[in-house]
Design a protein around this motif. Sequence first.
Motif, short mmCIF file in Angstrom:
data_model
loop_
_atom_site.label_atom_id
_atom_site.label_comp_id
_atom_site.label_asym_id
_atom_site.label_seq_id
_atom_site.Cartn_x
_atom_site.Cartn_y
_atom_site.Cartn_z
N TYR A 1 -13.65 10.86 0.58
CA TYR A 1 -12.33 10.55 1.16
C TYR A 1 -11.37 11.71 0.59
O TYR A 1 -11.52 12.27 -0.51
CB TYR A 1 -11.89 8.99 0.41
CG TYR A 1 -12.83 8.05 0.83
CD1 TYR A 1 -12.38 7.31 2.10
CD2 TYR A 1 -12.93 6.91 0.14
CE1 TYR A 1 -12.86 6.44 3.03
CE2 TYR A 1 -13.39 5.89 0.64
CZ TYR A 1 -13.35 5.86 2.14
OH TYR A 1 -13.77 4.42 2.54
N ALA B 1 -4.45 10.08 5.02
CA ALA B 1 -4.66 8.15 4.57
C ALA B 1 -6.25 7.90 4.38
O ALA B 1 -7.16 7.04 4.96
CB ALA B 1 -4.41 8.41 5.55
N THR C 1 -7.36 4.84 2.19
CA THR C 1 -6.45 3.79 3.00
C THR C 1 -6.96 3.01 4.70
O THR C 1 -6.61 1.83 4.67
CB THR C 1 -5.12 3.61 3.03
OG1 THR C 1 -4.95 5.04 3.57
CG2 THR C 1 -4.63 4.06 1.36
N VAL D 1 -4.83 -4.11 -1.25
CA VAL D 1 -4.62 -2.25 -0.51
C VAL D 1 -4.24 -2.91 0.98
O VAL D 1 -4.78 -3.82 1.32
CB VAL D 1 -5.98 -1.79 -0.85
CG1 VAL D 1 -6.60 -0.62 0.17
CG2 VAL D 1 -6.55 -1.46 -2.12
N PHE E 1 -7.86 5.90 -9.12
CA PHE E 1 -6.54 7.05 -9.15
C PHE E 1 -6.92 7.51 -10.19
O PHE E 1 -5.92 6.87 -11.23
CB PHE E 1 -6.07 6.74 -8.16
CG PHE E 1 -5.60 6.61 -6.79
CD1 PHE E 1 -5.62 7.69 -5.66
CD2 PHE E 1 -6.37 5.37 -6.13
CE1 PHE E 1 -6.35 7.73 -3.91
CE2 PHE E 1 -6.13 4.90 -4.94
CZ PHE E 1 -6.29 5.87 -3.88
N ASN F 1 -1.14 8.99 -9.84
CA ASN F 1 -0.39 8.37 -8.83
C ASN F 1 1.26 9.05 -8.31
O ASN F 1 2.30 8.60 -8.03
CB ASN F 1 0.10 6.90 -8.90
CG ASN F 1 0.87 5.78 -7.77
OD1 ASN F 1 0.99 6.55 -6.80
ND2 ASN F 1 1.22 5.35 -8.17
N LEU G 1 -0.41 5.71 1.64
CA LEU G 1 -0.53 7.29 1.53
C LEU G 1 -1.06 6.75 3.16
O LEU G 1 -1.84 6.00 3.34
CB LEU G 1 -2.68 6.71 1.21
CG LEU G 1 -2.56 7.70 -0.27
CD1 LEU G 1 -4.42 8.03 -1.06
CD2 LEU G 1 -2.15 9.72 -0.10
N SER H 1 -0.15 1.47 1.52
CA SER H 1 -0.69 1.24 0.19
C SER H 1 -2.17 0.85 0.07
O SER H 1 -2.79 1.02 1.24
CB SER H 1 0.04 -0.52 0.20
OG SER H 1 -1.28 -1.44 0.21
N SER H 2 -2.15 1.60 -1.10
CA SER H 2 -3.49 1.72 -1.51
C SER H 2 -3.84 0.83 -2.90
O SER H 2 -5.57 1.44 -3.49
CB SER H 2 -3.28 3.64 -1.95
OG SER H 2 -2.18 3.72 -3.22
N GLU I 1 -2.79 1.28 -5.81
CA GLU I 1 -1.69 1.79 -6.74
C GLU I 1 -0.36 0.90 -7.13
O GLU I 1 0.15 0.85 -5.59
CB GLU I 1 -1.57 3.11 -6.92
CG GLU I 1 -2.86 4.06 -6.94
CD GLU I 1 -3.49 3.65 -8.27
OE1 GLU I 1 -2.33 4.30 -9.84
OE2 GLU I 1 -4.62 3.59 -8.44
#
Lengths: 361, 361, 361, 361
Positions: free
Chosen positions: C107, C112, C115, D220, D277, D280, D286, D290-291, D293
């Motif tokens: 990653y 992206a 995600t 996520v 992560f 942020n 990303l 949504s990630s 975070e």
Amino acid sequence: MSHNTFGHLFRVTTWGESHGPAIGCVIDGCPPLIPLTEADIQGYLDKRKPGQSKFTTQRREPDQVKILSGVMVDDDGIQKTTGTPISLMIENTDQRSKDYSEIKERYRPGHADFTYDAKYGIRDYRGGGRSSARETAMRVAAGAVARKVVPGVQVRGALVQIGPHRINRDNWDWAEIDNNPFFCPDKEAAAFWADYLDGIRKKGSSIGAVIEVVADGVPVGLGAPIYAKLDQDIASLLMSINAVKGVEIGNGFEAAELTGEENADEMRLGANNQPVFLSNNAGGVLGGISSGEPVIARFAVKPTSSILTPRQSITKSGEEVDVMTKGRHDPCVGIRAVPVGEAMVACALADHYLRHRGQVG
Amino acid sequence: MSHNTFGHLFRVTTWGESHGPAIGCVIDGCPPLIPLTEADIQGYLDKRKPGQSKFTTQRREPDQVKILSGVMVDDDGIQKTTGTPISLMIENTDQRSKDYSEIKERYRPGHADFTYDAKYGIRDYRGGGRSSARETAMRVAAGAVARKVVPGVQVRGALVQIGPHRINRDNWDWAEIDNNPFFCPDKEAAAFWADYLDGIRKKGSSIGAVIEVVADGVPVGLGAPIYAKLDQDIASLLMSINAVKGVEIGNGFEAAELTGEENADEMRLGANNQPVFLSNNAGGVLGGISSGEPVIARFAVKPTSSILTPRQSITKSGEEVDVMTKGRHDPCVGIRAVPVGEAMVACALADHYLRHRGQVG
Amino acid sequence: MSHNTFGHLFRVTTWGESHGPAIGCVIDGCPPLIPLTEADIQGYLDKRKPGQSKFTTQRREPDQVKILSGVMVDDDGIQKTTGTPISLMIENTDQRSKDYSEIKERYRPGHADFTYDAKYGIRDYRGGGRSSARETAMRVAAGAVARKVVPGVQVRGALVQIGPHRINRDNWDWAEIDNNPFFCPDKEAAAFWADYLDGIRKKGSSIGAVIEVVADGVPVGLGAPIYAKLDQDIASLLMSINAVKGVEIGNGFEAAELTGEENADEMRLGANNQPVFLSNNAGGVLGGISSGEPVIARFAVKPTSSILTPRQSITKSGEEVDVMTKGRHDPCVGIRAVPVGEAMVACALADHYLRHRGQVG
Amino acid sequence: MSHNTFGHLFRVTTWGESHGPAIGCVIDGCPPLIPLTEADIQGYLDKRKPGQSKFTTQRREPDQVKILSGVMVDDDGIQKTTGTPISLMIENTDQRSKDYSEIKERYRPGHADFTYDAKYGIRDYRGGGRSSARETAMRVAAGAVARKVVPGVQVRGALVQIGPHRINRDNWDWAEIDNNPFFCPDKEAAAFWADYLDGIRKKGSSIGAVIEVVADGVPVGLGAPIYAKLDQDIASLLMSINAVKGVEIGNGFEAAELTGEENADEMRLGANNQPVFLSNNAGGVLGGISSGEPVIARFAVKPTSSILTPRQSITKSGEEVDVMTKGRHDPCVGIRAVPVGEAMVACALADHYLRHRGQVG
């Protein structure tokens, strides 16, 4: 999935159940500066109102519409639309404290009870929730506004068939519509129907019907070749009315039986060398686009599902029962569908009028 | 107003004219990880392909579909959807350099020529532009993808009427569909139709038809009470097909002639105490929501407008003429509408399956 | 959820990945009779094209656009839109058979990758799939068509900041835009940036940037008071561009520091008693509706995520790794975002121009 | 063009003007079986309510929300959503019979008066019509419902800057939010602001502000790579709030000043080998998705346009005038924008949660 909006530029969102405090709608996209009062809308609502004859439900709702937004009195004292959302509301006044315990558990055949429960896991059994025909009052209200959007258009509906009994089209007289409780344009048929339907009513039975809607004065050019055909959008809205099982444009299913020679609407030049059609099998729509001929749509309404004769069914908890629907109901819901069908056609025309003006105007 | 997209979560946008370099569509909203190859789509396109018998147009298009985006071969070597837009394209290969000078000026009765010109002021007279039935190839392609979205669903169509001649429903046998050039489930009717339609064809005439589409294995709960009724969206998409003039769900217009007692679909408990319906007049949809019964839709297709017998019409520049359409054409466009109707029902089901999963799943 | 369409009346749907056979878009809702050739579009694509200086990726794509539908040569030999969907396609020609095994598993921070995998369970690791900046070529192509929809409008963009280095606004000269590889309107800043960015590039690093787009000649009245504000739709489309982290209209975040007295754009009467604004802090939009002043939007682009310095990350299978992105990349993706930002503003204006014409015209 | 709906599956339509009988909204697409009472909504409305300190307008509206549809008390006595449209209404009670003759004719600088008249030709000068901040009450109400749609999500907003005065982020303490009239998380800043803003207020001046909204517990996978990016939809909704001139996600415009090394959010494996992560900067999004975070968005609100110092303007009939706005107004509208910004983020999350569940769930 709930989805309670229709239209692309002239958009209508309806809300409310028959047993909540009110029902209503929001009309978004109506152009500004159109004169509009509650009286303009009330007239159409009164046509749809229940309890006007022994052939429609005895539920008595005054159905007084209120305009909550989107209008303003101008300097000349005339109330006009402002181009902002028009919120309409009708308070529910006739909510009898009825015993719903039977309906709550039992799935009435022909009603949405079973599918509603299966889908949502919760169902407003008091009056059918969103599946109640009461929602159609807001369609009629929206249609009253839509009629004002397209200059010169006239949208009228008529009941043309009850059960197996059709009108004689040679007798068609729009002036008769208001002379009988059926919106029937054929005086003789109306007389016959009165007896026939009274028999149905007394047995606690019900019967289906066919409604025809005619729009005169539709400008040429409304619609699109694909996926926003004028007839497609009319069909969609008519099929969205409760209990509707079929929709036709122009000669409809009859077209299946005709040859190309018989079905073609030939053209000639008329007064001022304007194009005229010698027939209107197409129902005013060619390739999805209005031709200037009257737009003609028909739709079939199934018989009222609530009847006195017991029918086999099951309960929510999985038991076999017989269901008989007591209480007020219409022997032919098709009658009150006439102003609703008119409204749906008016809304489709208003939407396409604005779309056409935007992109090809 | 042009509008070339349908669907809310499973969205299809088609593009292209029969006389441009290609036609195509973009399918947006298809879930990821569904196995999909060109062969999956090609099979359905081949069913619709013209030139397969003397009863369909002799225009010969190989109609080879290409997937331009939205798929990827995974680690196991299986090509799957990625959840991104699937772009499909078919190159137009049979664009004969024909003389269109007559069609360019003359409005063919029953075609969209007049309304198209009136609306847009410009018209692709070469093959009908967007009004060409060629666009329906992309509907079939999209339908092939849609079928894969709803697990366990099977969507099949049949021709049930040509002109005044209906099938005998007691003879219905799905296995017969592939044994005749009509997608006819009644062996005897197919034999009769072959002679009947040959007569129509030899005269340079044409005839209408009725198609029935049946979807088995539809889960309970797809649709909505209002404005996104499953039957409404099916009706909308069927009515968007070229030449369609009427749509029915379940018993359709016949429901108008029935009493509430006759029309009610009664329920009992079946195996494992599962709810069963004793009939399916409703066509698998109650209150806009699927009931688990087969979804049944029918639609009427008008006779091909292109015929050899001259019809009166006018020209773009305002002269009266007689129009006779020479060249290849189908004596009954309804035949090729069968796979198109299937595709439309499949797309409506895929869209509502995803919507239901999102909001009530 | 995939969703690849924007616009309400002027609708654009893009498709394609950088490593498939092609990318493309469908523009639906463009009015008819607008002259349009591939050359009209190609000019804007060439501005965005990579490989034009050492400051943009060396990936070499000729990016030749083809119009596949929606246009027709009229009697005067001029190719015009027909009002039907315009399908545009660019074939991907520079698909080196690169080794993607590292990217497939790892990653890349700022990309992206994580995600995408988490959402879809499948990811086109070859070039970023739909997240590739290559998709923006189709935005530029759509923007070229959009510019022709609004009569008299001129949409221009400029790079106004790289890293901490802003232009001197007193030096602003639109004519300088084409004299440097940055679309920079300040000659002196451009000279300074050339050195500065070369340093970034040599280190294998990257840097962020700010772009300003100005639309002159926007008619008064485009937009809406709520939920279809012109500035809202511009902000939405700018934020949809890859790597954009902030959007401003008019004086933007600076407005937070001003008093009402400082921020007010006062009005006087100018030539012919026409209303004139004495300043344009609002950026040409008041209450969501265009004021006739230049529409001004700015957006911030983050630094390219692909850099040579190793960064900590994880793999798909859950291992900690360091990731370093080798191969061609832009030291400042903000440069190529300039024509993309212009295109987004042009599309928003075209959409609102048609909407305004439809409902208030 | 009027357009008063946002969202694709969780759709909100607002209606009403501050000087009509009521304002309201319809929430369509809310899943069934979610407990919902008026008290759930009222709490959030009370936060936004004017007249709570000397820093917000003294217009006193009790702002009592009524639920008119879409809920039902289940067998356990708990009121739950039914999956049908939720209609909310607040009656307008504080409509002083004020003299609007000046506002009617004079275009207030910074207000939508001029553009509104230019667009619609009619304007509800009494309180700003649809441009009134009163509309934002319905956003807050819809946001209260949206919060219940995404399990486990917490959306909180804070004022982080008034004029040039920013909070010290090291002092951030969510618990302080309710201890001052600014929704300020920094105790010291709040104390300073109280004096500062009192000075502004006494001068009849106004000042801008910046609000930050943080959503914790976002799953996520919400969003899409293109045109339905989570951050795009958040930016769109924040920009649709009155007086907003800029929007940022994560580090926003600061990203323009950073190198790729500085901006990258590195990843490691945390407890249970879950991805974590280490920073942020991206603000929880990303590539539009949504990630996991916290989602972080900021927006700038311009100073209240209504001030006591006269500003130059013109009248509807084309005369030059000076305009001074008397009467109640907020010295910093940014304060009351805090709960509105929270609501917009909550609505975007609810919509994308349902979309994700439908198509990739």
